[in-house]
Design an enzyme around this catalytic site. Structure first.
Site, mmCIF file in Angstrom:
data_model
loop_
_atom_site.group_PDB
_atom_site.id
_atom_site.type_symbol
_atom_site.label_atom_id
_atom_site.label_comp_id
_atom_site.label_asym_id
_atom_site.label_seq_id
_atom_site.Cartn_x
_atom_site.Cartn_y
_atom_site.Cartn_z
ATOM 1 N N LEU A 127 11.331 -19.976 -5.556
ATOM 2 C CA LEU A 127 9.602 -19.338 -5.152
ATOM 3 C C LEU A 127 8.670 -19.823 -5.748
ATOM 4 O O LEU A 127 8.563 -19.560 -6.647
ATOM 5 C CB LEU A 127 10.094 -17.987 -5.262
ATOM 6 N N ASP A 183 0.476 -1.377 -0.235
ATOM 7 C CA ASP A 183 -0.041 0.481 -0.045
ATOM 8 C C ASP A 183 1.032 1.460 0.099
ATOM 9 O O ASP A 183 2.027 1.316 0.696
ATOM 10 C CB ASP A 183 -1.176 -0.541 1.024
ATOM 11 N N HIS A 241 2.404 3.500 -9.139
ATOM 12 C CA HIS A 241 2.370 1.983 -9.415
ATOM 13 C C HIS A 241 2.862 1.756 -10.170
ATOM 14 O O HIS A 241 3.717 0.253 -10.107
ATOM 15 C CB HIS A 241 0.713 2.040 -10.138
HETATM 16 C C1 IPE Z 1 -5.244 -2.699 0.182
HETATM 17 O O1 IPE Z 1 -5.091 -1.302 0.386
HETATM 18 C C2 IPE Z 1 -5.306 -3.024 -1.487
HETATM 19 C C3 IPE Z 1 -4.275 -3.499 -2.316
HETATM 20 C C4 IPE Z 1 -2.812 -3.198 -1.392
HETATM 21 C C5 IPE Z 1 -3.778 -3.910 -3.285
HETATM 22 P P1 IPE Z 1 -6.261 -0.491 -0.014
HETATM 23 O O2 IPE Z 1 -5.641 1.243 -0.929
HETATM 24 O O3 IPE Z 1 -6.889 -0.684 -1.497
HETATM 25 O O4 IPE Z 1 -7.083 -0.235 1.006
HETATM 26 P P2 IPE Z 1 -8.202 1.155 1.878
HETATM 27 O O5 IPE Z 1 -8.754 1.422 1.243
HETATM 28 O O6 IPE Z 1 -6.609 1.696 2.513
HETATM 29 O O7 IPE Z 1 -8.144 0.023 2.677
HETATM 30 C C1 IPE Z 2 -2.093 0.435 -3.705
HETATM 31 O O1 IPE Z 2 -1.948 2.341 -3.731
HETATM 32 C C2 IPE Z 2 -1.774 -0.443 -4.891
HETATM 33 C C3 IPE Z 2 -3.276 -0.522 -5.261
HETATM 34 C C4 IPE Z 2 -4.269 -0.358 -4.031
HETATM 35 C C5 IPE Z 2 -3.607 -1.181 -6.390
HETATM 36 P P1 IPE Z 2 -2.556 3.032 -3.165
HETATM 37 O O2 IPE Z 2 -3.437 3.352 -4.662
HETATM 38 O O3 IPE Z 2 -3.829 2.454 -2.278
HETATM 39 O O4 IPE Z 2 -1.827 3.932 -2.220
HETATM 40 P P2 IPE Z 2 -2.635 5.102 -0.840
HETATM 41 O O5 IPE Z 2 -2.840 4.004 -0.579
HETATM 42 O O6 IPE Z 2 -3.203 6.063 -2.840
HETATM 43 O O7 IPE Z 2 -0.824 5.595 -1.526
HETATM 44 MG MG MG Z 3 -4.583 2.359 -0.227
#
Ligand code: IPE
Ligand code: IPE
Ligand code: MG
Length: 237
Positions: free
Chosen positions: A123, A12, A29
């Protein structure tokens, strides 16, 4: 040293990494993919059996159409680009989640990549895409109910062990260590059943900045945990 067999990561913070630099979220990303490459390589070196990465949650499809379609495109190009490198490193690939949501080309590329890497013995890299822990438990229950309705299994034989066999990670070792980056202290519908006794590790580092050294820190922390599983070594009252 007690190396975890199975590490799962909620990757995240990509969006925040980009926002801090006044960049579009997609660049976060893209940078996140670079961190994935390094971490996969490092897990191979550490002798980890399975690495499960949360790439796209069931709920992430509710983001803007633009972000979702850019993420699909990125997923497709990474799958195509990385498969030969993964093969060279003897990595096996398993993709879990409800892939019906993905464009046909992504689904086909996922099938082909998994087939190409199927006989590798290093892995196991599990990518959770359009995955939700609740979805996984519900689809397991559905499979079991169908088999019971067809008299293929006896309802009295449904227990924790037999139920587990219908979950997406049934063939993988237990999740020893769950890592979440970016400072959020929640599971966000990632693995639910499987983390019943996992050790949890949270770090403020945003995923694109996560490095092999950070992974070492998480493993080091894991090594200092006293995993009691509800029992006590000292049996006295
Ligand atoms: C969880 O992160 C999903 C992934 C890392 C793929 P999110 O950013 O979607 O989760 P929330 O919204 O903070 O709970
Ligand atoms: C995690 O990063 C990746 C996905 C959920 C696809 P985020 O896109 O949730 O990044 P933040 O949490 O907004 O910083
Ligand atoms: Mg996020």
């Amino acid at each position: 040293m007690n190396t975890p067999k199975h590490i799962a990561i909620i990757m995240d913070g990509n969006g925040r990494w980009a926002s801090k630099r006044f960049l579009p979220r997609i660049q976060g990303h893209q940078k996140g993919v670079k961190a994935v490459r390094k971490v996969v390589k490092h897990c191979g070196k550490l002798g980890i059996e399975t690495l499960t990465l949360f790439a796209f949650s069931s709920e992430n499809k509710n983001r803007s159409n633009e972000e979702v379609s850019l993420l699909f495109k990125l997923f497709l190009s990474v799958l195509k680009q990385e498969v030969n490198k993964l093969n060279k490193h003897n990595v096996k690939l398993k993709i879990i989640g409800d892939l019906d949501l993905f464009p046909q080309e992504v689904q086909q590329t996922a099938v082909d990549a998994q087939a190409l890497l199927a006989n590798n013995t290093g892995l196991t890299l599990v990518i959770a895409a359009n995955y939700g822990g609740q979805w996984d438990i519900a689809q397991a229950a559905q499979q079991i109910a169908k088999r019971a309705a067809n008299n293929e299994i006896n309802v009295d034989d449904i227990n924790i062990d037999t139920f587990s066999q219908y979950l997406s990670l049934a063939d993988q070792p237990k999740v020893d260590l769950l890592i979440r980056t970016s400072g959020e202290l929640r599971i966000s519908n990632f693995l639910l059943w499987e983390i019943a006794y996992s050790e949890l590790y949270f770090t403020n580092t945003l995923w694109p900045d996560f490095s092999p050294a950070e992974l070492d820190k998480a493993v080091e922390s894991f090594n200092h945990r006293d995993r009691r599983f509800g029992e006590r070594k000292d049996k006295a009252c």
